[in-house]
Every structure is written in C-alpha cells, then in structure tokens.
Design an enzyme around this catalytic site. Structure first.
Site, PDB file in Angstrom:
ATOM      1  N   MET A 230       0.859  -1.184   0.000  1.00 43.41           N
ATOM      2  CA  MET A 230       0.000   0.000   0.000  1.00 43.41           C
ATOM      3  C   MET A 230       0.890   1.226   0.000  1.00 43.41           C
ATOM      4  O   MET A 230       1.798   1.342   0.818  1.00 43.41           O
ATOM      5  CB  MET A 230      -0.915   0.003   1.224  1.00 43.41           C
ATOM      6  N   LEU A 231       0.623   2.126  -0.936  1.00 43.59           N
ATOM      7  CA  LEU A 231       1.437   3.338  -1.029  1.00 43.59           C
ATOM      8  C   LEU A 231       0.592   4.516  -1.480  1.00 43.59           C
ATOM      9  O   LEU A 231      -0.084   4.445  -2.512  1.00 43.59           O
ATOM     10  CB  LEU A 231       2.588   3.125  -2.026  1.00 43.59           C
ATOM     11  N   GLN A 237       0.198  12.585   0.666  1.00 48.40           N
ATOM     12  CA  GLN A 237       0.152  12.012   2.010  1.00 48.40           C
ATOM     13  C   GLN A 237      -0.379  13.026   3.021  1.00 48.40           C
ATOM     14  O   GLN A 237      -0.234  14.232   2.846  1.00 48.40           O
ATOM     15  CB  GLN A 237       1.543  11.527   2.418  1.00 48.40           C
ATOM     16  N   GLY A 238      -1.012  12.509   4.068  1.00 48.00           N
ATOM     17  CA  GLY A 238      -1.551  13.371   5.122  1.00 48.00           C
ATOM     18  C   GLY A 238      -2.897  13.971   4.797  1.00 48.00           C
ATOM     19  O   GLY A 238      -3.376  14.858   5.514  1.00 48.00           O
ATOM     20  N   GLY A 240      -5.690  11.881   4.115  1.00 46.00           N
ATOM     21  CA  GLY A 240      -6.747  10.915   4.399  1.00 46.00           C
ATOM     22  C   GLY A 240      -7.009   9.888   3.314  1.00 46.00           C
ATOM     23  O   GLY A 240      -7.976   9.121   3.403  1.00 46.00           O
ATOM     24  N   HIS A 241      -6.151   9.837   2.293  1.00 45.79           N
ATOM     25  CA  HIS A 241      -6.393   8.913   1.181  1.00 45.79           C
ATOM     26  C   HIS A 241      -6.207   7.450   1.590  1.00 45.79           C
ATOM     27  O   HIS A 241      -6.918   6.566   1.087  1.00 45.79           O
ATOM     28  CB  HIS A 241      -5.477   9.250   0.009  1.00 45.79           C
ATOM     29  N   GLY A 242      -5.258   7.181   2.479  1.00 40.72           N
ATOM     30  CA  GLY A 242      -5.043   5.808   2.924  1.00 40.72           C
ATOM     31  C   GLY A 242      -6.281   5.249   3.609  1.00 40.72           C
ATOM     32  O   GLY A 242      -6.671   4.094   3.365  1.00 40.72           O
ATOM     33  N   ALA A 243      -6.911   6.062   4.458  1.00 42.09           N
ATOM     34  CA  ALA A 243      -8.122   5.631   5.153  1.00 42.09           C
ATOM     35  C   ALA A 243      -9.264   5.400   4.167  1.00 42.09           C
ATOM     36  O   ALA A 243     -10.020   4.431   4.286  1.00 42.09           O
ATOM     37  CB  ALA A 243      -8.520   6.672   6.196  1.00 42.09           C
ATOM     38  N   GLU A 265      -0.200  -8.311   5.226  1.00 45.53           N
ATOM     39  CA  GLU A 265       1.078  -9.003   5.277  1.00 45.53           C
ATOM     40  C   GLU A 265       2.130  -8.121   5.941  1.00 45.53           C
ATOM     41  O   GLU A 265       2.448  -7.042   5.439  1.00 45.53           O
ATOM     42  CB  GLU A 265       1.528  -9.360   3.854  1.00 45.53           C
TER      43      GLU A 265
END
Length: 408
Positions: A230-231, A237-238, A240-243, A265
């Site tokens: 996941m990248l 970054q910062g 909220g895209h990862g969430a 993993e």
C-alpha cells in the site's frame, strides 16, 4: 601514510547520498519540470545502492526520475557537476543510470523534449478498471473541494500491465522491504486512487496511490484477502487517502460471500494505526459496539457481527473493542479506570503467564545453577514493570486513534 589519507579524503568528496540525489516528480504541466517545490525524494534507496545508500564517483549528483502525473510516463536524466575521472586516474564511478534502469521500464524517456510532447497525451489517459468509490477532500490552498476516485483494476485491462510496471517502481523508494509481485498470478487484486483535475477545460486524472491484495485460499471454500503493498505517493500524504482506500476495500469485499476476513502481510506501524482508525470508524455504529454493550466486555456477538458485516477477524475486533471501550470510559473515575486497566492487562498478561509456565517446567528438569541463570531472565518485578509500560503505550496509541476519529 599522509598521501593515502589525502587520497581517501579526495575520494570521499565524490560520495553522494542517493536519497538526496534522486529527485522524483509527478508532472502535470511543462513548467513543473523547473519547479523545485514539486520535487520529492525517496525514503529508501538501499535496494539499488547498498545499505549505505551512497553513489560514488560524482559531485553534485542529481538523478532526475520524473513521471507524468497520470499515465506515469517516465523521464530519466542523470546530471552532475564533476566526475571522479576528471581529476583522478584509474578510478571508475558507479554506473548510476544502469542501476536505475534495472527497475524502470525499458521504454522510459531520456530526452526532455520527448517527455514534454508526451505530456500532451495525458488528456487521453483514463483510470483502469471499474469505479468503486468517489470522495472529495477540501484543499485550503486552492479554496475548493477536489474529487478523488478509487478503481479496482485487473491485469487484463488494456495497458494496465505496462502502467503497473511504472507505478511499482515507487515501492522501491518508499517501502523498506519492497519487492515486485508476480503479475501472472490471477489471485492479485489491484486498487488505485486517482485525482480528477482540469487542464485547459479538459478533465484529467493524476495517480495518487494504490494497494495490492492477494486472495489466499481458506479451506474448504473461502478466501482471505491479504493486503500486500500500500502506497500513497508523497505529494498526497496526510490528506486521508489511505483511510479512504482501506475503507473502500472493506466495503468492496463485503459483497463477496466467500471472503472470510481481510488481513495484512507484515503490517508496518503506520499501517496498524491506519487500520485501527478505519476499523474503529466502521465498528462504532454497530449494535454490538454500542456503549451499553462495550461496558459488558468483549463478546462473541462482537466477533460474529464484525466478521459478517465488515470482514474483520477476532484479533482485530478485540483491538477495536478496547479502543471504543476507552472512548466510553471516564478515566477520571478511579473505579471505571481500574476496570478498564484490568480488562486490558488480562489480555496483555498472556506472554508473561507463558513465562511462568516455562519456569515451572524448568524447576523440574534444570540443575540449580542452570535454574539460577534462567531465573535472572524471568524477574517478576521486571515483568510487572514491562506489563505496565505495555498498557500505558497501548492507551496512548488508542487515544491518538480516538483523536483522529473525533476529527473525521
């Protein structure tokens, strides 16, 4: 000896930190090429340049690895102010360009003019696969909401394999133990985030980040999707895209009855924090996690509901319970605070109890002098101190999740 030291000092001038020398850029407009504010650098380069992350043989080394914002068409340029062979004979510099070309597609540009001409084709680039989620993020600088879309792609999508070859090179710069996956394995799922933006009246798409998920077989007829990579690219970054991405894949797999639960993993600390937030956000509205249920303790009903409705396993459900239980506990009330502390420590004490069982076995089979050595390693006072520290650290982690949850 003085001559040798002088030579070593001279050679040291030609060593460059590759994390600083490598300049990455996502290019939307030709003027971005000369705009230093759009440049970012790797966190890691050891896979190409060794554990020291150093390139030898140059002064002022700059490895420009620029990509078009959407299709990730790649431009590679290597620049330097001087080379070791200019002043010292019989010493060869590292072939940095060949090292970079080991991980980028063979069709990458080496000419800036060719790259700029290909930028004009970015308007034709469209996201791969099927749209599964759309969301917006307010941009303070632009003073407007920006739209983002998440797609699920297949390797069979026309052009996707070539695009993925370009995209995966970013893993080497930002994931310490990154490796390329076997794209011929059909059990891989690919999820991509794109930003929609306008250029000269046209709608274009910029790559934001991605996730790969491997579908493991679970006997007799289930699968367990496991997040592998996941990248979110540094310029995004910062925000909220990862969430958004992690929540989207949970909702995507909810529709698959054969999916048992979703795991990861070898998750990093940052991923665990992200997962805690997303799981807590998803679970807080479930009936089994209501305040009156939380106060009664962790239950089988919680495990069943999160697995059925959110594909979250028992271990992660327990962690969510502890986070939301903290949210609903008045820690200024000594009695309530003690009840919560004991609830958490009962789980944390497991490894320490295991040590005690091992000690009991040792008493039966070790000689006195051997037992003395082992006893010094299993000191009860130390274990109690470690248990308290583990508890305090965990509560601090949970508080950060709750702070983010309050802002969501």
């Amino acid at each position: 000896m003085a001559a040798i030291n002088a030579m070593e000092k001279k050679l040291a001038e030609y060593k460059c930190d590759t994390n600083e020398a490598i300049c990455l850029k996502l290019v939307r407009f030709p003027e971005d090429l000369e705009d230093d504010s759009t440049t970012f650098h790797p966190e890691y380069s050891h896979q190409l340049f060794g554990d020291d992350e150093v390139a030898f043989g140059y002064k002022g080394l700059q490895i420009q690895l620029f990509c078009s914002a959407g299709n990730l068409t790649t431009l590679l340029n290597v620049k330097y102010t001087s080379k070791v062979t200019d002043t010292i004979d019989c010493v060869e510099p590292d072939d940095v360009e060949s090292k970079i070309r080991e991980i980028i597609p063979a069709r990458s540009c080496s000419n800036t003019e060719d790259f700029v001409s290909l930028l004009e084709k970015e308007a034709k680039f469209k996201p791969f696969g099927s749209l599964i989620h759309t969301y917006s993020v307010h941009n303070e600088e632009a003073g407007e909401d920006i739209t983002y879309q998440i797609y699920k792609a297949e390797m069979s999508c026309p052009g996707f394999q070539e695009y993925h070859e370009r995209l995966q090179t970013f893993l080497m710069w930002f994931i310490e133990t990154a490796s390329f996956i076997d794209v011929d394995d059909e059990r891989w799922d690919y999820f991509l985030i794109f930003e929609k933006y306008n250029k000269d009246g046209e709608t274009l798409f910029a790559t934001v980040g991605y996730m790969t998920v491997y579908n493991y077989y679970v006997y007799p007829d289930k699968t367990r999707p496991r997040v592998s990579q996941m990248l979110i690219l540094p310029p995004f970054q910062g925000e909220g895209h990862g969430a958004q991405l992690l929540e989207a894949i949970h909702r995507y797999y909810l529709t698959a009855p054969k999916v048992l639960d979703i795991t990861a993993e070898d998750p990093s600390e940052s991923y665990i924090k992200l997962r805690d937030f997303v799981h807590a956000k998803l679970c807080q509205s479930l009936p089994s996690f209501s305040p009156d249920q939380l106060i009664q303790g962790f239950s089988h009903k919680m495990v069943e509901e999160v697995q059925e409705k959110l594909k979250i396993n028992k271990k992660h459900a327990r962690r969510v319970y502890e986070i939301l239980r903290l949210h609903n506990t008045d820690m200024s009330d000594l009695e309530h605070a003690k009840a919560y502390r004991l609830e958490i420590k009962r789980r944390l004490v497991g490894p320490y109890k295991k040590n005690q069982r091992e000690l009991a076995k040792m008493r039966k089979c070790l000689r006195p002098e051997e037992l003395g050595n082992q006893m010094s390693q299993i000191d009860l006072k130390t274990q109690h101190e470690e248990l308290e520290k583990s508890y305090q650290d965990l509560v601090e982690e949970y508080r950060r999740v709750l702070e983010r949850l309050a802002q969501a």
